[in-house]
Design a protein around this motif. Structure first.
Motif, short mmCIF file in Angstrom:
data_model
loop_
_atom_site.label_atom_id
_atom_site.label_comp_id
_atom_site.label_asym_id
_atom_site.label_seq_id
_atom_site.Cartn_x
_atom_site.Cartn_y
_atom_site.Cartn_z
N ASN A 15 13.10 8.11 2.50
CA ASN A 15 12.27 7.92 1.55
C ASN A 15 10.77 7.71 1.95
O ASN A 15 10.31 6.78 1.27
CB ASN A 15 12.77 7.12 0.48
CG ASN A 15 12.34 7.22 -0.89
OD1 ASN A 15 11.56 8.25 -0.84
ND2 ASN A 15 12.54 6.56 -1.90
N CYS A 16 10.25 8.10 2.95
CA CYS A 16 8.99 7.97 3.34
C CYS A 16 8.16 9.19 3.60
O CYS A 16 8.65 10.16 4.01
CB CYS A 16 8.95 7.34 4.88
SG CYS A 16 7.37 7.30 5.59
N ILE A 17 7.11 9.23 2.89
CA ILE A 17 6.20 10.48 2.54
C ILE A 17 5.31 10.53 3.89
O ILE A 17 4.67 11.60 4.01
CB ILE A 17 5.69 10.37 1.37
CG1 ILE A 17 5.06 11.99 1.23
CG2 ILE A 17 4.33 9.55 1.27
CD1 ILE A 17 4.68 11.97 -0.44
N ASN A 18 5.36 9.62 4.70
CA ASN A 18 4.51 9.80 5.98
C ASN A 18 3.04 9.81 5.53
O ASN A 18 2.13 10.58 6.12
CB ASN A 18 4.71 11.12 6.70
CG ASN A 18 4.40 10.96 7.95
OD1 ASN A 18 4.22 9.83 8.77
ND2 ASN A 18 3.83 12.09 8.69
N CYS A 19 2.38 9.05 4.60
CA CYS A 19 1.28 9.04 4.13
C CYS A 19 0.17 7.88 5.14
O CYS A 19 -0.86 8.21 5.06
CB CYS A 19 0.98 8.26 2.89
SG CYS A 19 1.27 6.77 2.61
N GLN A 20 0.92 7.34 6.07
CA GLN A 20 0.17 6.60 6.93
C GLN A 20 -0.66 5.30 6.47
O GLN A 20 -1.34 4.73 7.01
CB GLN A 20 -0.84 7.37 7.68
CG GLN A 20 -0.37 8.47 8.47
CD GLN A 20 0.54 8.38 9.71
OE1 GLN A 20 0.17 7.66 10.60
NE2 GLN A 20 1.45 9.01 10.04
N ALA A 21 -0.45 5.11 5.25
CA ALA A 21 -1.22 3.77 4.54
C ALA A 21 -0.67 2.46 5.14
O ALA A 21 -1.33 1.59 5.31
CB ALA A 21 -0.78 3.90 2.93
N CYS A 22 0.73 2.62 5.37
CA CYS A 22 1.22 1.44 5.91
C CYS A 22 0.67 1.02 7.44
O CYS A 22 0.30 -0.01 7.62
CB CYS A 22 2.61 1.29 6.02
SG CYS A 22 3.43 2.89 6.64
N ARG A 23 0.64 2.05 8.15
CA ARG A 23 0.20 1.86 9.21
C ARG A 23 -1.22 1.50 9.41
O ARG A 23 -1.65 0.28 10.25
CB ARG A 23 0.09 3.04 10.10
CG ARG A 23 -0.39 3.09 11.52
CD ARG A 23 -0.51 4.40 12.16
NE ARG A 23 -0.91 4.12 13.53
CZ ARG A 23 -1.03 5.04 14.35
NH1 ARG A 23 -1.01 6.33 14.08
NH2 ARG A 23 -1.24 4.50 15.69
N VAL B 59 1.01 -1.37 -0.16
CA VAL B 59 -0.04 0.07 0.14
C VAL B 59 0.96 1.25 0.04
O VAL B 59 0.42 2.44 0.34
CB VAL B 59 -0.92 0.12 1.13
CG1 VAL B 59 -2.04 -1.17 1.13
CG2 VAL B 59 -0.19 0.02 2.41
N CYS B 60 2.12 1.24 -0.08
CA CYS B 60 3.05 2.17 0.10
C CYS B 60 3.25 2.97 -1.40
O CYS B 60 3.68 2.23 -2.28
CB CYS B 60 4.37 1.90 0.61
SG CYS B 60 5.52 3.23 0.32
N PRO B 61 2.66 4.29 -1.31
CA PRO B 61 2.81 4.92 -2.96
C PRO B 61 4.17 5.04 -3.42
O PRO B 61 4.44 5.01 -4.39
CB PRO B 61 2.39 6.48 -2.57
CG PRO B 61 2.31 6.53 -1.09
CD PRO B 61 2.25 4.99 -0.48
S1 SF4 Z 1 4.11 6.15 5.60
FE1 SF4 Z 1 4.38 4.00 5.09
S2 SF4 Z 1 3.18 3.66 3.25
FE2 SF4 Z 1 3.44 5.95 3.44
S3 SF4 Z 1 5.54 6.38 2.32
FE3 SF4 Z 1 5.92 6.02 4.41
S4 SF4 Z 1 6.32 3.82 4.51
FE4 SF4 Z 1 5.27 4.49 2.47
#
Ligand code: SF4
Ligand code: SF4
Lengths: 186, 719
Positions: free
Chosen positions: B364-372, B324-326
């Motif tokens: 390299n994480c955009i912090n979109c929270q999808a993984c969580r 699910v990580c963009p």
């Molecule tokens: S928050 Fe999780 S899903 Fe989003 S970019 Fe970072 S690692 Fe990937």
């Protein structure tokens, strides 16, 4: 859940994972199904593991009649030539269409792993709604001090490792047939 | 061999290669969409949130007792004829396994897929020792033949096309293969590998579970190769991470409810196998399998005691955090992890494979929270990724210049706001007359030019406030507006739209003057101390006790202020009470309009213009607000049109889009393509950061769809 519903769910869920499910009335029918299918698929051999002596005798007669080779135990020397395997299942799990097979005997393992087609006979009375309902039975096996090899089998072997395209029949059997028998085996 | 970038320059080069790999891009994009689309059906009737909490609690409960669980496991497994070992580190694990192989005169080894064996680079070691090792999992076999590492924890060869596999198999078999027929390719593996199992002396596997109370291993597989690997050869060695120890069968059955669902979208895999002790084996002179189980520590026991990072050990390797990580979906696993891949890989790499392999990728994480959101064991992955980055900075003992500046400036609100005001003057010549900067000055590199940039407002909202403030008689609610930097300095019109909407609702709005940046950018740069400092400034400035709500137009500020304070304040801080009050009162715009003010369609004139919606990461996953904005669009007289992947990140991520513009641009492109596939005339969202990104991208591509903050949208139709 009434048993007929469990049977229905078992059948439907197993079919969603490409198992071929039939209801049969007795062991004789199961044996006939096995020889018919083997012949239809052009197979020459049958490995039958985990049967009681009466069942084994039925299978032997049927194979002789239809000129199929019933492979002798141990199966290890025959690993390259098993077309059909025929084994009982100890339990069924309706929720996922799963067969539960005590595979501690090497012959059962070889039969269920190396055949092209695996046919399993499942008594209707042994179908449980879900895995939680089997916890006690399963734990009894695992907690014993003796070695064990226990398996949940759900559908034929599969992979999606190439471009995520589902392909059935990788290293394990290419077809799984489940025969639900309404009458008790014993 | 795995070649993880060790410096930013080579990483950027690798990313560029990945981004221009056409097959990879299509494969990952399709997978990304398909995984997310299938998921609801897979979880139909399952209480995912409930099970996830149960598993997490169970796993955490076991972590302090891993040693005890190990002892318990060992007793039972050895009673049944197995031999159980401990390996302190990767080298030791490999040596133990080599010694077992030598003792039993092994020549040929077959392997089933094991991430733990990947972790220790077991194959390399065994091959150096002269053994023949064959991977038997289809994907693993393919990458072994290609001498690559896995690019996904569950689907190791997802980066390869059928044609690449077909060519490879043609080499292996010496026969031309029909690459279009995947079924046939799979059969090639079946035929080629069959004799290998039969000839092997030793089988090596991992395990998904090691059940302490019985000494049984649990393995979850699909292809049937693991069953052959554990049946045909006379020796079986299982290499198992300490973290796989669980107390009982019940725990395993619980995890089994989510593992296959999360990993491959199956209710259960084809095979779930329990192996206990030395089972019957006709290939062994004793007729019993020679069975060894090696437990790998490699830092796990220390990790289990770590107050911050121990949750990482809950991981059951389902791979979903990559799915699910963009960012993963744009660059693939070889560029998004070392051995372990995806969000969890960015964390574990530091602990298992050293700082040099994590230093760059962890950023390299955009912090979109999808993984969580998808993690079935409830690991707060984005938070731990930032913590990992902090640990990297600490170990290196260096603070990057941008962090130094950021901290210095953010801690001093006056300085910070002074600089923002200067920004207006600095960019004035660039903007000419419009609201956008289309052409960046030369000192920016070209790769930043994927979006136009907004102009900083001539008069920030804080300076407009004295003219805008209205006294409300007998107010129903008294509300503090937390503007956030973007609304305050770039988009004051969003806040003015809000004021206009509230006019008829007897809401007394105040703008506490000393409020400053919410602090999220500091946390994203792993400058926790600065984030804490800024949070305190805001609590003091706002004085939450004076208000019914603290209203924000920015989803990122909102979710940061609501949740992150608790992660960065010390457990014994005197400010916890104030923090809680602050957090409790935070509300986003849409929830306030719908749930508090209960606005009705009568307040708006219907236009029926078609509106697409972008769900900001920090609204839908951060604050769990999903229904309200969509409802609001309709109440305000518009026609809401669904677009694909609405809740997928827009690629902004604050400074992420400056650090990784290539990836940000790709994520944005997909987003805008999806919106342009609908008949929408407008695109709305409820976060000024997303507005910046989306509007900038739309402007750059000269798109016709207007991008607006949802407050602006409503202000246009309100009577
Ligand atoms: S928050 Fe999780 S899903 Fe989003 S970019 Fe970072 S690692 Fe990937
Ligand atoms: S961190 Fe969570 S989502 Fe990622 S692989 Fe582990 S269990 Fe799965």
């Amino acid at each position: 859940m009434p048993n007929s519903d469990l049977i229905q769910m078992m059948k439907q869920r197993a079919e969603t994972v490409q198992a071929i499910v039939s209801k049969i009335t007795d062991m004789e029918e199961a044996v006939r199904y096995t020889v018919d299918l083997t012949q239809k698929q052009g197979g020459r051999t049958v490995a039958a593991a985990g049967l009681n002596p009466d069942e084994a005798r039925l299978m032997k007669t049927a194979c002789e009649t239809f000129q199929l080779e019933l492979l002798e135990f141990p199966l290890r020397p025959h690993t390259h030539e098993i077309h059909t395997s025929f084994t009982p299942a100890d339990w069924g799990i309706a929720e996922t269409g799963t067969l539960v097979i005590d595979s501690s005997s090497e012959d059962v393992r070889i039969a269920t792993m190396l055949a092209e087609t695996h046919i399993a006979v499942l008594p209707a009375s042994k179908i449980k709604p879900d895995s939680a309902a089997l916890e006690k039975e399963l734990n009894a096996v695992l907690m014993a001090d003796t070695p064990s090899y226990y398996a949940f089998i759900t559908g034929a072997s599969r992979t999606a490792d190439i471009e995520r395209v589902l392909a059935i029949g990788v290293h394990g059997p290419q077809e799984l047939h489940i025969l639900i028998v309404e009458e008790d085996r014993e | 061999m795995i070649k993880t970038a060790q410096d930013m320059k080579s990483y950027k080069k690798q990313l560029k290669e990945a981004l221009s790999d056409k097959f990879l891009r299509t494969a990952l994009d399709n997978f990304y969409t398909a995984y997310r689309e299938n998921r609801p059906a897979v979880y139909d009737g399952i209480d995912f949130e409930g099970i996830k909490k149960e598993i997490a609690t169970g796993k955490d409960g076991a972590l302090p007792y891993l040693k005890e669980l190990y002892e318990e496991f060992k007793v039972h497994a050895e009673t049944a004829g197995a031999k159980v070992h401990i390996a302190k580190n990767a080298q030791q694990a490999n040596e133990i396994i080599t010694a077992i192989a030598k003792e039993h005169h092994v020549e040929k080894i077959v392997k089933a897929k094991s991430m733990t064996a990947e972790e220790t680079f077991l194959n390399d070691h065994l091959e150096k020792e002269g053994f023949t090792v064959t991977e038997t999992d289809l994907g693993e076999w393919i990458i072994q033949l290609r001498k690559e590492g896995p690019s996904h924890m569950v689907m190791p060869a997802i980066h390869l096309s059928r044609h690449q596999v077909g060519d490879l198999f043609a080499d292996v078999t010496g026969k031309k293969q029909n690459s279009e027929d995947i079924d046939k390719l799979v059969k090639v593996a079946r035929q080629e590998l069959r004799p290998t199992y039969l000839a092997a002396d030793m089988g090596i596997t991992g395990a998904n579970f090691a059940i302490a109370e019985s000494g049984a291993l649990g393995l979850v597989t699909n292809e049937g190769n693991m069953r052959l690997v554990t049946t045909m050869p006379r020796v079986h060695v299982a290499l198992v991470g300490y973290d796989k120890l669980i107390p009982d069968l019940k725990t395993m059955l619980r995890i089994l409810k989510v593992l296959p669902r999360n990993a491959t979208g199956q209710a259960i895999t084809s095979y779930v196998t329990w192996i206990k002790g030395a089972v019957e084996c006709g290939a062994s002179p004793s007729n019993r399998k020679v069975m060894h189980i090696v437990f790998l520590d490699n830092g796990r026991l220390a990790l289990a005691k770590d107050p911050v990072f121990s949750p990482a050990l809950r991981c059951i390797r389902c791979g979903a955090c990559a799915n699910v990580c963009p960012v993963y979906s744009k660059v693939g696993g070889h560029k998004y992890g070392h051995v372990y891949i995806g969000a969890i890989g960015l964390i574990l790499t530091l602990f298992y494979h050293g700082i040099e392999n994590d230093r760059v990728i962890v950023q390299n994480c955009i912090n979109c929270q999808a993984c969580r959101e998808v993690c079935p064991v409830d690991i707060d992955l984005p938070h731990l990724i930032k913590k990992t980055y902090r640990a990297v900075l600490d170990q290196d003992g260096k603070t990057p210049a941008k962090n130094l500046i950021l901290s210095r400036v953010m801690k001093n609100r006056r300085l910070f706001h002074f600089i923002l005001r200067q920004g207006y003057l600095a960019q004035k010549p660039l903007a000419r007359k419009g609201p956008m900067i289309r052409h960046l000055p030369n000192f920016f590199e070209k790769r930043h030019g994927f979006r136009s940039l907004p102009v900083i407002a001539e008069t920030p909202f804080r300076d407009q406030w004295k003219y805008l403030r209205k006294q409300v008689v007998r107010p129903k609610y008294t509300v503090a507006l937390f503007a956030g930097c973007a609304v305050d300095f770039i988009y004051p019109e969003h806040a003015r739209a809000l004021l206009r909407l509230l006019e008829r609702h007897r809401v007394q709005v105040e703008f506490p003057k000393d409020q400053t940046c919410c602090g999220l950018p500091a946390l994203m740069a792993a400058e926790e101390e600065t984030a804490r400092d800024v949070a305190l400034q805001n609590i003091r400035a706002v004085q939450p006790e004076n208000y019914d709500y603290i209203l924000t137009l920015c989803a990122s500020c909102g979710s940061h202020l609501k949740h992150n304070g608790f992660k960065i304040f010390k457990k014994d801080s005197d400010w916890l009470g104030n923090l809680k009050e602050f957090s409790d009162k935070i509300i986003d715009f849409s929830s306030f309009m719908v749930n508090v003010l209960d606005v009705s369609s009568e307040e708006f004139k219907a236009t029926h213009k078609k509106v697409a919606y972008h769900a900001p990461c920090h609204l839908c996953r951060g604050l769990h607000v999903t229904a309200e904005p969509r409802k609001l669009i309709q109440l305000a007289g518009y026609t809401y049109v669904r677009s694909k992947d609405e809740d997928v990140c827009c690629g902004f991520g604050g400074s992420y889009s400056i650090d990784f513009p290539e990836i940000s641009a790709e994520i944005l492109k997909k987003k805008l393509d999806n919106v342009e596939d609908t008949p929408a005339e407008l695109l709305v969202t409820d976060c000024p950061g997303c507005v910046l990104q989306l509007r900038g991208g739309m402007d750059k591509r000269r798109g016709k769809i207007q991008v607006k903050h949802i407050a602006e949208l409503l202000a246009e139709t309100v009577f």
